[in-house]
Design a protein around this motif. Structure first.
Motif, PDB file in Angstrom:
ATOM      1  N   PHE A   1       0.827  -1.206   0.000  1.00 37.28           N
ATOM      2  CA  PHE A   1       0.000   0.000   0.000  1.00 37.28           C
ATOM      3  C   PHE A   1       0.860   1.255   0.000  1.00 37.28           C
ATOM      4  CE2 PHE A   1      -3.510  -2.701   1.848  1.00 37.28           C
ATOM      5  CZ  PHE A   1      -4.298  -2.629   0.712  1.00 37.28           C
ATOM      6  N   GLN A   2       2.047   1.178   0.618  1.00 37.76           N
ATOM      7  CA  GLN A   2       2.955   2.318   0.553  1.00 37.76           C
ATOM      8  C   GLN A   2       3.399   2.576  -0.889  1.00 37.76           C
ATOM      9  OE1 GLN A   2       3.827   4.381   3.043  1.00 37.76           O
ATOM     10  NE2 GLN A   2       4.957   5.608   1.541  1.00 37.76           N
ATOM     11  N   ARG A   3       3.705   1.467  -1.586  1.00 36.24           N
ATOM     12  CA  ARG A   3       4.082   1.608  -2.990  1.00 36.24           C
ATOM     13  C   ARG A   3       2.903   2.109  -3.818  1.00 36.24           C
ATOM     14  NH1 ARG A   3       6.730  -3.776  -5.094  1.00 36.24           N
ATOM     15  NH2 ARG A   3       6.726  -2.476  -6.993  1.00 36.24           N
TER      16      ARG A   3
ATOM     17  N   GLY B   1       0.534   9.044  -5.988  1.00 34.91           N
ATOM     18  CA  GLY B   1       1.098  10.388  -5.906  1.00 34.91           C
ATOM     19  C   GLY B   1       1.849  10.752  -7.157  1.00 34.91           C
ATOM     20  N   LEU B   2       2.649   9.796  -7.679  1.00 39.55           N
ATOM     21  CA  LEU B   2       3.381  10.077  -8.914  1.00 39.55           C
ATOM     22  C   LEU B   2       2.432  10.238 -10.100  1.00 39.55           C
ATOM     23  CD1 LEU B   2       6.401   7.630  -8.522  1.00 39.55           C
ATOM     24  CD2 LEU B   2       6.409  10.119  -8.270  1.00 39.55           C
ATOM     25  N   ALA B   3       1.365   9.394 -10.109  1.00 39.33           N
ATOM     26  CA  ALA B   3       0.400   9.530 -11.200  1.00 39.33           C
ATOM     27  C   ALA B   3      -0.306  10.880 -11.132  1.00 39.33           C
ATOM     28  CB  ALA B   3      -0.610   8.385 -11.130  1.00 39.33           C
TER      29      ALA B   3
ATOM     30  N   ASP C   1      -6.210   3.139 -12.624  1.00 37.31           N
ATOM     31  CA  ASP C   1      -5.873   1.713 -12.527  1.00 37.31           C
ATOM     32  C   ASP C   1      -5.194   1.395 -11.192  1.00 37.31           C
ATOM     33  OD1 ASP C   1      -6.947   1.334 -15.007  1.00 37.31           O
ATOM     34  OD2 ASP C   1      -5.011   1.406 -16.071  1.00 37.31           O
ATOM     35  N   THR C   2      -4.286   2.287 -10.810  1.00 35.09           N
ATOM     36  CA  THR C   2      -3.606   2.081  -9.521  1.00 35.09           C
ATOM     37  C   THR C   2      -4.595   2.139  -8.373  1.00 35.09           C
ATOM     38  OG1 THR C   2      -1.605   3.114 -10.425  1.00 35.09           O
ATOM     39  CG2 THR C   2      -1.760   2.916  -8.032  1.00 35.09           C
ATOM     40  N   GLU C   3      -5.534   3.064  -8.452  1.00 27.64           N
ATOM     41  CA  GLU C   3      -6.543   3.167  -7.404  1.00 27.64           C
ATOM     42  C   GLU C   3      -7.432   1.928  -7.357  1.00 27.64           C
ATOM     43  OE1 GLU C   3     -10.082   6.263  -5.967  1.00 27.64           O
ATOM     44  OE2 GLU C   3      -9.018   6.566  -7.860  1.00 27.64           O
ATOM     45  N   ASP C   4      -7.841   1.455  -8.541  1.00 24.16           N
ATOM     46  CA  ASP C   4      -8.675   0.246  -8.582  1.00 24.16           C
ATOM     47  C   ASP C   4      -7.919  -0.965  -8.030  1.00 24.16           C
ATOM     48  OD1 ASP C   4     -10.671   1.743  -9.708  1.00 24.16           O
ATOM     49  OD2 ASP C   4     -10.195   1.168 -11.786  1.00 24.16           O
TER      50      ASP C   4
ATOM     51  N   TRP D   1      -6.826  -4.895  -3.713  1.00 29.53           N
ATOM     52  CA  TRP D   1      -5.923  -5.424  -2.685  1.00 29.53           C
ATOM     53  C   TRP D   1      -6.469  -5.148  -1.289  1.00 29.53           C
ATOM     54  CZ3 TRP D   1      -1.568  -8.344  -2.312  1.00 29.53           C
ATOM     55  CH2 TRP D   1      -0.990  -8.749  -3.519  1.00 29.53           C
ATOM     56  N   SER D   2      -7.108  -4.025  -1.118  1.00 26.48           N
ATOM     57  CA  SER D   2      -7.687  -3.718   0.181  1.00 26.48           C
ATOM     58  C   SER D   2      -8.789  -4.711   0.534  1.00 26.48           C
ATOM     59  CB  SER D   2      -8.235  -2.283   0.173  1.00 26.48           C
ATOM     60  OG  SER D   2      -8.850  -1.982   1.409  1.00 26.48           O
ATOM     61  N   ARG D   3      -9.614  -5.041  -0.480  1.00 27.10           N
ATOM     62  CA  ARG D   3     -10.651  -6.032  -0.223  1.00 27.10           C
ATOM     63  C   ARG D   3     -10.053  -7.407   0.079  1.00 27.10           C
ATOM     64  NH1 ARG D   3     -14.616  -4.405  -5.326  1.00 27.10           N
ATOM     65  NH2 ARG D   3     -15.352  -2.389  -4.451  1.00 27.10           N
ATOM     66  N   ASN D   4      -9.053  -7.781  -0.743  1.00 24.75           N
ATOM     67  CA  ASN D   4      -8.400  -9.070  -0.489  1.00 24.75           C
ATOM     68  C   ASN D   4      -7.738  -9.106   0.883  1.00 24.75           C
ATOM     69  OD1 ASN D   4      -9.167  -9.959  -3.031  1.00 24.75           O
ATOM     70  ND2 ASN D   4      -7.259  -9.262  -4.001  1.00 24.75           N
TER      71      ASN D   4
END
Length: 485
Positions: A32-34, A40-42, A158-161, A166-169
């Motif tokens: 999640f940090q990555r 942020g970069l996007a 895409d990164t947010e999705d 991953w948050s759900r998993n």
């Protein structure tokens, strides 16, 4: 099933689950940090192209529209705008996350350079064709920057999705691990209650009932191996104590019975001596005194065996060691019983050379007295009892052999236990069943051992083995001229 193995397995499984939880948390945190850095970069990748578009329009406005500044100032402003565009392109390149994005940025850079070339040519020759060419170059550069912005927006989404998935998993995984941990703990507690706590309570209740006087109570032998072993040990101990109590009660009854016989004889003798009805003849008085001495000797022996047994059980048997010849002890015992052989022949065999022992002479004579007395007691009239002293290597061997009633294999197994007597022995002669037990403990206290060989109806042979004493080294002669250092 071993309690230690089960608990170890449970702790290993729970430990693995905990480690898996910790590892999952660490991995998810890093991921999640990555993802956060990527978002942020996007986001920055969307803002910087927009700044490029604004700066590119500002550059076009300064180069095409008439300006109130002098040509030198206007040239400096256009040059500064170009530098800002180039720095913006470098900034966008530095935050590129993929090769595809870098390729798009390279395309934007080429379109911007093409616009610069067209813009310089239009300023040098402000013809209609050059202006149209500059406008087309500007449109191409703006379009490539807009596409780069769209690409970065799509990449951010895409990164947010992906972060949401991953948050759900992670939520499902953490819930599953937490559920497994709770189920594991609940299962362990239930197992402990049924397989450990109940057997322990059963053993505790059995101990409490046994202590309250219920000698028939026994602990349930169930649960893991350690608890079954503990319950089995308690049950064996309870059975042994109950058997020992029964033996002691039997022993007390036997002692009371055995004491009553000599006491009755003594009572009868004193009653006859003090009746005064007829003057007793000297022969009768002598027989009465002999009877009294015999009964007193029986009483003294029984009381002595009881006292010795009590001392042995209390660990207070004292030995007064001295140098003795086994032959002398055997002669002393044989002489004591020769006068009262009661129709049995008593034969002594000893070697010519001394058989030195370092022992408590009184106690060892007590052992021989017991063995010879038993041999005479259980031997039929007219038979012979042999007492033999010999040497075998570094051991002294004291042997008493009779031709009496003999012993069965079961009787030999319990022969040296306190209060134990063979059934045929009870029928032949009274006794408390302590003599051989005391004799064995005395012999063992001297570092020796006592053995028995017997068959029913064929007599018995008792052997006492003791280590020979080693002679002390001779003292060296000493004179007044010797100097002690």
């Amino acid at each position: 099933m071993s309690l230690r193995r089960v608990l170890t397995s449970i702790m290993v499984v729970l430990g693995l689950l905990v480690l898996a939880s910790i590892g999952s948390v660490a991995v998810l945190t890093r991921y999640f940090q990555r993802m956060s850095d990527g978002v942020g970069l996007a986001t920055e990748g969307v803002r910087l192209p927009q700044d490029l578009q604004a700066e590119l329009l500002n550059h076009y406005r300064r180069s095409v529209e008439p300006s109130a500044e002098s040509p030198a100032v206007q040239e400096a402003l256009i040059s500064a705008s170009e530098n800002r565009l180039l720095l913006g392109l470098d900034a966008v390149t530095q935050i590129a996350l993929s090769t595809e994005e870098r390729d798009l940025i390279d395309g934007v850079r080429q379109q911007v350079y093409a616009y610069f070339v067209a813009e310089r040519e239009a300023r040098r020759l402000p013809t209609r064709e050059n202006l149209q060419y500059t406008n087309r170059a500007l449109d191409m550069a703006m379009y490539s920057i807009a596409f780069l912005t769209y690409f970065n927006v799509k990449e951010a989404r895409d990164t947010e999705d992906q972060a949401v998935r991953w948050s759900r998993n992670a939520l499902v995984g953490s819930t599953a691990l937490s559920t497994l941990l709770l189920l594991g703990l609940a299962g362990m507690l239930l197992w402990m209650r049924g397989a450990v706590l109940r057997p322990v309570i059963g053993v505790s209740q059995a101990m409490r009932r046994f202590g309250a006087g219920d000698k028939e109570t026994r602990a349930p032998e169930r649960g893991p191996a350690e608890l079954r072993e503990m319950a089995l040990t308690f049950n064996e101990m309870a059975a042994t104590l109950a058997q020992r109590q029964e033996e002691q009660l039997t022993f007390l009854a036997g002692v009371a019975h055995d004491l009553r016989n000599p006491l009755a004889a003594l009572k009868m003798s004193t009653a006859l001596a003090g009746s005064g009805r007829n003057e007793a003849s000297p022969e009768r008085i002598q027989r009465m005194l002999t009877l009294v001495r015999r009964q007193v000797a029986r009483l003294d022996r029984m009381v002595g065996d009881l006292l010795d047994a009590a001392r042995i059980e209390a660990g207070k048997l004292e030995l007064h060691l001295e140098e003795r010849d086994a032959r002398e002890m055997a002669r002393s015992v044989v002489e004591l019983f020769e006068a009262s052989g009661q129709g049995r022949e008593l034969r002594l065999s000893v070697p010519e050379l001394p058989v030195p022992l370092r022992c408590d002479g009184t106690r060892m004579e007590q052992v021989l007295n017991n063995l010879v007395s038993n041999a005479l007691k259980y031997s039929p009239t007219g038979t012979r009892v042999d007492v033999t002293v010999s040497r075998q290597q570094d051991e002294a061997l004291l042997t008493v052999t009779d031709r009496g009633i003999g012993l069965s294999a079961e009787a030999k197994h319990h022969l040296f236990s306190p209060f134990m007597r063979a059934n045929n022995a009870r029928d032949c002669a009274p006794g408390a069943g302590l003599g051989l037990s005391v004799a064995r403990r005395i012999v063992e206290a001297h570092g020796g051992r006592i053995e028995v060989e017997s068959q029913p109806g064929q007599g018995a042979t008792f052997r006492v083995r003791l280590s020979l004493s080693r002679p002390s080294p001779p003292a060296l002669p000493w004179t007044a001229g010797d100097v002690v250092h």
